[in-house]
Design a protein around this motif. Structure first.
Motif, PDB file in Angstrom:
ATOM      1  N   GLY A   1       0.808  -1.212   0.000  1.00 55.15           N
ATOM      2  CA  GLY A   1       0.000   0.000   0.000  1.00 55.15           C
ATOM      3  C   GLY A   1       0.842   1.263   0.000  1.00 55.15           C
ATOM      4  O   GLY A   1       0.425   2.288   0.528  1.00 55.15           O
ATOM      5  N   LEU A   2       2.039   1.191  -0.606  1.00 56.97           N
ATOM      6  CA  LEU A   2       2.887   2.377  -0.709  1.00 56.97           C
ATOM      7  C   LEU A   2       2.202   3.425  -1.571  1.00 56.97           C
ATOM      8  O   LEU A   2       1.349   3.098  -2.402  1.00 56.97           O
ATOM      9  CB  LEU A   2       4.247   2.017  -1.325  1.00 56.97           C
ATOM     10  CG  LEU A   2       5.120   1.039  -0.546  1.00 56.97           C
ATOM     11  CD1 LEU A   2       6.413   0.768  -1.320  1.00 56.97           C
ATOM     12  CD2 LEU A   2       5.426   1.560   0.842  1.00 56.97           C
ATOM     13  N   LYS A   3       2.606   4.684  -1.379  1.00 58.82           N
ATOM     14  CA  LYS A   3       1.965   5.796  -2.068  1.00 58.82           C
ATOM     15  C   LYS A   3       3.012   6.711  -2.673  1.00 58.82           C
ATOM     16  O   LYS A   3       4.068   6.944  -2.078  1.00 58.82           O
ATOM     17  CB  LYS A   3       1.112   6.570  -1.057  1.00 58.82           C
ATOM     18  CG  LYS A   3       0.292   7.685  -1.625  1.00 58.82           C
ATOM     19  CD  LYS A   3      -0.578   8.302  -0.531  1.00 58.82           C
ATOM     20  CE  LYS A   3      -1.483   9.360  -1.127  1.00 58.82           C
ATOM     21  NZ  LYS A   3      -2.390   9.916  -0.127  1.00 58.82           N
ATOM     22  N   GLY A   4       2.718   7.241  -3.849  1.00 49.91           N
ATOM     23  CA  GLY A   4       3.537   8.273  -4.480  1.00 49.91           C
ATOM     24  C   GLY A   4       5.002   7.910  -4.622  1.00 49.91           C
ATOM     25  O   GLY A   4       5.349   6.812  -5.040  1.00 49.91           O
ATOM     26  N   GLU A   5       5.852   8.852  -4.234  1.00 42.71           N
ATOM     27  CA  GLU A   5       7.301   8.695  -4.381  1.00 42.71           C
ATOM     28  C   GLU A   5       7.885   7.612  -3.470  1.00 42.71           C
ATOM     29  O   GLU A   5       9.044   7.227  -3.639  1.00 42.71           O
ATOM     30  CB  GLU A   5       8.009  10.026  -4.114  1.00 42.71           C
ATOM     31  CG  GLU A   5       7.706  11.097  -5.138  1.00 42.71           C
ATOM     32  CD  GLU A   5       8.325  10.809  -6.499  1.00 42.71           C
ATOM     33  OE1 GLU A   5       9.490  10.369  -6.564  1.00 42.71           O
ATOM     34  OE2 GLU A   5       7.628  11.022  -7.506  1.00 42.71           O
ATOM     35  N   SER A   6       7.112   7.130  -2.511  1.00 47.98           N
ATOM     36  CA  SER A   6       7.622   6.047  -1.662  1.00 47.98           C
ATOM     37  C   SER A   6       7.657   4.716  -2.424  1.00 47.98           C
ATOM     38  O   SER A   6       8.292   3.769  -1.981  1.00 47.98           O
ATOM     39  CB  SER A   6       6.807   5.912  -0.376  1.00 47.98           C
ATOM     40  OG  SER A   6       5.487   5.513  -0.657  1.00 47.98           O
ATOM     41  N   ILE A   7       6.992   4.661  -3.560  1.00 52.58           N
ATOM     42  CA  ILE A   7       7.059   3.467  -4.420  1.00 52.58           C
ATOM     43  C   ILE A   7       8.390   3.529  -5.168  1.00 52.58           C
ATOM     44  O   ILE A   7       8.690   4.544  -5.815  1.00 52.58           O
ATOM     45  CB  ILE A   7       5.890   3.438  -5.425  1.00 52.58           C
ATOM     46  CG1 ILE A   7       4.542   3.461  -4.690  1.00 52.58           C
ATOM     47  CG2 ILE A   7       6.000   2.212  -6.342  1.00 52.58           C
ATOM     48  CD1 ILE A   7       3.350   3.723  -5.593  1.00 52.58           C
ATOM     49  N   PRO A   8       9.197   2.471  -5.100  1.00 49.94           N
ATOM     50  CA  PRO A   8      10.488   2.497  -5.797  1.00 49.94           C
ATOM     51  C   PRO A   8      10.329   2.788  -7.291  1.00 49.94           C
ATOM     52  O   PRO A   8       9.348   2.379  -7.920  1.00 49.94           O
ATOM     53  CB  PRO A   8      11.045   1.091  -5.567  1.00 49.94           C
ATOM     54  CG  PRO A   8      10.370   0.619  -4.321  1.00 49.94           C
ATOM     55  CD  PRO A   8       8.998   1.219  -4.354  1.00 49.94           C
ATOM     56  N   GLU A   9      11.296   3.510  -7.836  1.00 47.62           N
ATOM     57  CA  GLU A   9      11.240   3.917  -9.241  1.00 47.62           C
ATOM     58  C   GLU A   9      11.043   2.720 -10.176  1.00 47.62           C
ATOM     59  O   GLU A   9      10.231   2.780 -11.108  1.00 47.62           O
ATOM     60  CB  GLU A   9      12.514   4.681  -9.612  1.00 47.62           C
ATOM     61  CG  GLU A   9      12.483   5.227 -11.022  1.00 47.62           C
ATOM     62  CD  GLU A   9      13.724   6.039 -11.353  1.00 47.62           C
ATOM     63  OE1 GLU A   9      13.568   7.058 -12.049  1.00 47.62           O
ATOM     64  OE2 GLU A   9      14.840   5.654 -10.922  1.00 47.62           O
ATOM     65  N   PHE A  10      11.774   1.629  -9.955  1.00 50.01           N
ATOM     66  CA  PHE A  10      11.631   0.455 -10.807  1.00 50.01           C
ATOM     67  C   PHE A  10      10.187  -0.049 -10.798  1.00 50.01           C
ATOM     68  O   PHE A  10       9.647  -0.439 -11.827  1.00 50.01           O
ATOM     69  CB  PHE A  10      12.562  -0.669 -10.352  1.00 50.01           C
ATOM     70  CG  PHE A  10      13.956  -0.606 -10.921  1.00 50.01           C
ATOM     71  CD1 PHE A  10      14.561   0.588 -11.290  1.00 50.01           C
ATOM     72  CD2 PHE A  10      14.690  -1.768 -11.063  1.00 50.01           C
ATOM     73  CE1 PHE A  10      15.847   0.630 -11.787  1.00 50.01           C
ATOM     74  CE2 PHE A  10      15.980  -1.748 -11.567  1.00 50.01           C
ATOM     75  CZ  PHE A  10      16.556  -0.555 -11.938  1.00 50.01           C
ATOM     76  N   ALA A  11       9.558  -0.050  -9.641  1.00 47.02           N
ATOM     77  CA  ALA A  11       8.178  -0.526  -9.537  1.00 47.02           C
ATOM     78  C   ALA A  11       7.224   0.403 -10.293  1.00 47.02           C
ATOM     79  O   ALA A  11       6.271  -0.059 -10.930  1.00 47.02           O
ATOM     80  CB  ALA A  11       7.767  -0.635  -8.074  1.00 47.02           C
ATOM     81  N   ARG A  12       7.475   1.700 -10.233  1.00 43.50           N
ATOM     82  CA  ARG A  12       6.629   2.645 -10.964  1.00 43.50           C
ATOM     83  C   ARG A  12       6.773   2.460 -12.475  1.00 43.50           C
ATOM     84  O   ARG A  12       5.795   2.580 -13.211  1.00 43.50           O
ATOM     85  CB  ARG A  12       6.951   4.084 -10.545  1.00 43.50           C
ATOM     86  CG  ARG A  12       6.456   4.382  -9.132  1.00 43.50           C
ATOM     87  CD  ARG A  12       6.730   5.812  -8.698  1.00 43.50           C
ATOM     88  NE  ARG A  12       8.105   5.933  -8.207  1.00 43.50           N
ATOM     89  CZ  ARG A  12       8.966   6.865  -8.561  1.00 43.50           C
ATOM     90  NH1 ARG A  12       8.621   7.809  -9.415  1.00 43.50           N
ATOM     91  NH2 ARG A  12      10.173   6.882  -8.057  1.00 43.50           N
ATOM     92  N   VAL A  13       7.974   2.147 -12.934  1.00 47.17           N
ATOM     93  CA  VAL A  13       8.195   1.862 -14.358  1.00 47.17           C
ATOM     94  C   VAL A  13       7.487   0.564 -14.742  1.00 47.17           C
ATOM     95  O   VAL A  13       6.721   0.517 -15.713  1.00 47.17           O
ATOM     96  CB  VAL A  13       9.703   1.757 -14.679  1.00 47.17           C
ATOM     97  CG1 VAL A  13       9.922   1.214 -16.092  1.00 47.17           C
ATOM     98  CG2 VAL A  13      10.395   3.096 -14.502  1.00 47.17           C
ATOM     99  N   ILE A  14       7.748  -0.498 -13.999  1.00 44.78           N
ATOM    100  CA  ILE A  14       7.185  -1.808 -14.333  1.00 44.78           C
ATOM    101  C   ILE A  14       5.658  -1.784 -14.254  1.00 44.78           C
ATOM    102  O   ILE A  14       4.981  -2.418 -15.071  1.00 44.78           O
ATOM    103  CB  ILE A  14       7.775  -2.910 -13.429  1.00 44.78           C
ATOM    104  CG1 ILE A  14       9.264  -3.066 -13.716  1.00 44.78           C
ATOM    105  CG2 ILE A  14       7.045  -4.239 -13.630  1.00 44.78           C
ATOM    106  CD1 ILE A  14      10.004  -3.894 -12.689  1.00 44.78           C
TER     107      ILE A  14
END
Length: 178
Positions: free
Chosen positions: A103-116
């Motif tokens: 349940g991470l939010k915004g920038e706390s989500i790792p960059e790789f996860a946001r890309v994938i």
């Protein structure tokens, strides 16, 4: 065969995004590994659930939601994956905090996860699934843009859209009927 193709396409789309946002090439290579392995945890999900053509029950969806954790557990001892581990584990997190497994939010989500997350959703939408047909690339792009800022990182969505302008993506829906 579907899962292998999906993983290869997610890796390709992840690399497209990573390069567009200016990631260093060594990180892009690690991102490619993460994209390839992002769904390895589905090995622990019953095949019947993965191939189900109708709506999932709550228990079946709970089984699906375990795949990022299982995937992380499977690959966590592979040292060279480094940053890829967080991409595998968190690729279903949402910018608005309503994702899983944490349940991470915004920038706390790792960059790789946001890309994938963007690459995975785009390929999923442009591929035929047991429960629906493939959308066209244009339809998938509209959906990504609609969900930018709630489900997806808007920066990664914009990068995917710009990358697609230079390297078109063929969905099954875009291909002429035989």
């Amino acid at each position: 065969p579907y899962t292998r193709g999906h993983s290869e396409r997610v890796a390709r789309a992840s690399v497209m995004i990573g390069r567009f946002i200016g990631m260093a090439e060594d990180r892009v290579q690690t991102l490619e590994y993460a994209g390839t392995l992002h769904d390895v945890g589905k090995l622990g999900v019953p095949t019947a659930v993965l191939r189900k053509s109708g709506k999932l029950t709550d228990d079946e969806f709970d089984a699906i939601k375990l795949h990022p954790t299982r995937g992380h557990d499977i690959v966590r001892e592979i040292r060279f994956l480094d940053e890829a581990l967080e991409g595998i584990y968190h690729h279903h997190e949402r910018i608005d905090g309503r994702g899983y497994p944490v349940g991470l939010k915004g920038e706390s989500i790792p960059e790789f996860a946001r890309v994938i997350g963007v690459a995975d959703a785009f390929d999923s939408m442009t591929s035929t699934r047991s429960y629906r047909g493939a959308r066209s690339s244009a339809e998938a792009a509209v959906e990504l843009e609609r969900c930018a800022g709630s489900q997806f990182d808007p920066v990664m969505v914009a990068a995917m859209m710009t990358a697609l302008a230079g390297e078109p993506w063929e969905s099954r829906a875009d291909q002429p009927a035989p």
